[in-house]
Design an enzyme around this catalytic site. Structure first.
Site, mmCIF file in Angstrom:
data_model
loop_
_atom_site.group_PDB
_atom_site.id
_atom_site.type_symbol
_atom_site.label_atom_id
_atom_site.label_comp_id
_atom_site.label_asym_id
_atom_site.label_seq_id
_atom_site.Cartn_x
_atom_site.Cartn_y
_atom_site.Cartn_z
ATOM 1 N N GLY A 27 26.691 -14.552 6.383
ATOM 2 C CA GLY A 27 28.007 -14.877 6.931
ATOM 3 C C GLY A 27 28.509 -16.209 6.396
ATOM 4 N N SER A 28 29.761 -16.502 6.760
ATOM 5 C CA SER A 28 30.408 -17.692 6.191
ATOM 6 C C SER A 28 29.809 -18.987 6.739
ATOM 7 C CB SER A 28 31.915 -17.644 6.478
ATOM 8 O OG SER A 28 32.147 -17.498 7.866
ATOM 9 N N THR A 29 29.273 -18.980 7.964
ATOM 10 C CA THR A 29 28.658 -20.190 8.514
ATOM 11 C C THR A 29 27.311 -20.433 7.835
ATOM 12 O OG1 THR A 29 29.662 -19.498 10.609
ATOM 13 C CG2 THR A 29 28.199 -21.408 10.685
ATOM 14 N N ASP A 81 20.823 -18.543 11.174
ATOM 15 C CA ASP A 81 21.780 -17.439 11.076
ATOM 16 C C ASP A 81 23.013 -17.769 11.923
ATOM 17 O OD1 ASP A 81 22.864 -15.014 10.344
ATOM 18 O OD2 ASP A 81 21.223 -13.790 11.111
ATOM 19 N N ASP A 84 28.509 -13.705 16.115
ATOM 20 C CA ASP A 84 29.916 -13.426 16.410
ATOM 21 C C ASP A 84 30.279 -13.873 17.817
ATOM 22 O OD1 ASP A 84 30.604 -12.077 13.886
ATOM 23 O OD2 ASP A 84 29.006 -10.739 14.531
ATOM 24 N N GLY A 95 26.547 -8.962 13.634
ATOM 25 C CA GLY A 95 26.798 -7.781 12.818
ATOM 26 C C GLY A 95 28.206 -7.694 12.278
ATOM 27 N N GLY A 97 29.249 -9.179 9.912
ATOM 28 C CA GLY A 97 29.084 -9.138 8.451
ATOM 29 C C GLY A 97 28.242 -7.953 7.995
ATOM 30 N N GLU A 103 19.008 -8.604 9.794
ATOM 31 C CA GLU A 103 19.019 -9.843 10.602
ATOM 32 C C GLU A 103 18.112 -9.707 11.822
ATOM 33 O OE1 GLU A 103 23.455 -11.668 9.636
ATOM 34 O OE2 GLU A 103 23.261 -10.196 11.236
ATOM 35 N N LYS A 121 32.971 -19.307 19.284
ATOM 36 C CA LYS A 121 32.022 -18.181 19.386
ATOM 37 C C LYS A 121 31.267 -18.196 20.723
ATOM 38 C CE LYS A 121 32.195 -16.905 14.848
ATOM 39 N NZ LYS A 121 31.136 -17.018 13.892
#
Ligand code: 5RP
Length: 225
Positions: A27-29, A81, A84, A95, A97, A103, A121
């Site tokens: 993911g982007s983070t 990780d 969402d 999930g 992504g 994961e 979030k």
């Protein structure tokens, strides 16, 4: 100006020490964390990574992070990780992504799992984000129907008009439940439906949340199950 995502990611990599096997989320983070780890490896940090998706694998390779898989280890020291949604008990929906299956395997093999999130979030009650359910392509319509019977509003995830394929060649059905009150029971109930491979409820798998809220970093801990 550093984003909340980057701030959380950079706080998380401080927990990574020489010699560790590190789970690399998706993911982007998490991308910020993987890039920072790449820098640290180039500066001499000795770690081995296990990526949770093909996208993260490619990124980690580009960053020069040595990678291994589960043929070489049964455990991971620390995974970083994203999520969402995450609640006060550090239970999560993941999930978004489409990497939830790998994961969850990586999270359950991890002695510690740090979840990095930006402020929005963090939720009182899981369920605002539609719950990703990974299913095998055969008979997905039957599973879709079953999810409706369970009170959800399912939606097959598409990419360019076609069902999105996960790294494992499965489909994702995003299922809105509005509020998820009995998360543990729902997680188990969903995984009992024939053809469901995994769902995005991650219960008791996060040991530390690092949340960046504006300038503030909030750290919360709990024992993994
Ligand atoms: C991927 C995930 C991600 O961790 C989640 O979707 C968060 O992504 P981002 O950091 O881009 O907001 O679960 O399957």
């Amino acid at each position: 100006m550093i984003s909340e995502k980057q701030r959380a990611a950079e706080a998380a990599v401080e927990y990574v020490k020489d010699g560790m096997i590190v789970g690399l989320g998706t993911g982007s983070t998490t991308e910020f964390a993987v890039r920072k780890l790449g820098e640290m490896v180039r500066d001499g940090l000795a770690i081995r990574g296990i990526p949770t998706s093909d996208v993260t694998k490619k990124l980690a390779e580009d960053e020069g992070i040595p990678l291994i898989d589960f043929s070489e280890t049964m455990y991971i020291d620390l995974t970083i990780d994203g999520a969402d949604e995450i609640d006060a008990d550090l239970n999560m929906i993941k999930g978004g992504g489409a990497a939830l299956l790998r994961e969850k395997i990586v999270a359950s093999a991890s002695r510690a799992e740090i979840i990095i999130v930006s402020g929005q979030k963090y939720v009182k009650q899981l369920g605002g984000f539609p719950l990703p359910v990974e299913v095998i392509p055969f008979g997905w319509q039957v599973i879709f129907n079953e999810l409706e019977t369970l009170g959800g509003s399912p939606d097959l995830r598409l990419k360019q008009g076609q069902p999105l394929l996960t790294d494992q060649g499965n489909f994702i059905i995003d299922c809105r439940f509005r509020q998820i009150i009995a998360a543990t029971q729902l997680e188990q109930r969903l995984n009992m439906i024939p053809g469901v491979v995994e769902n995005g409820l991650f219960i008791g798998l996060c040991s530390r949340m690092i949340l960046a809220d504006g300038e503030k970093i909030v750290v919360r801990e709990r024992k993994k199950r």
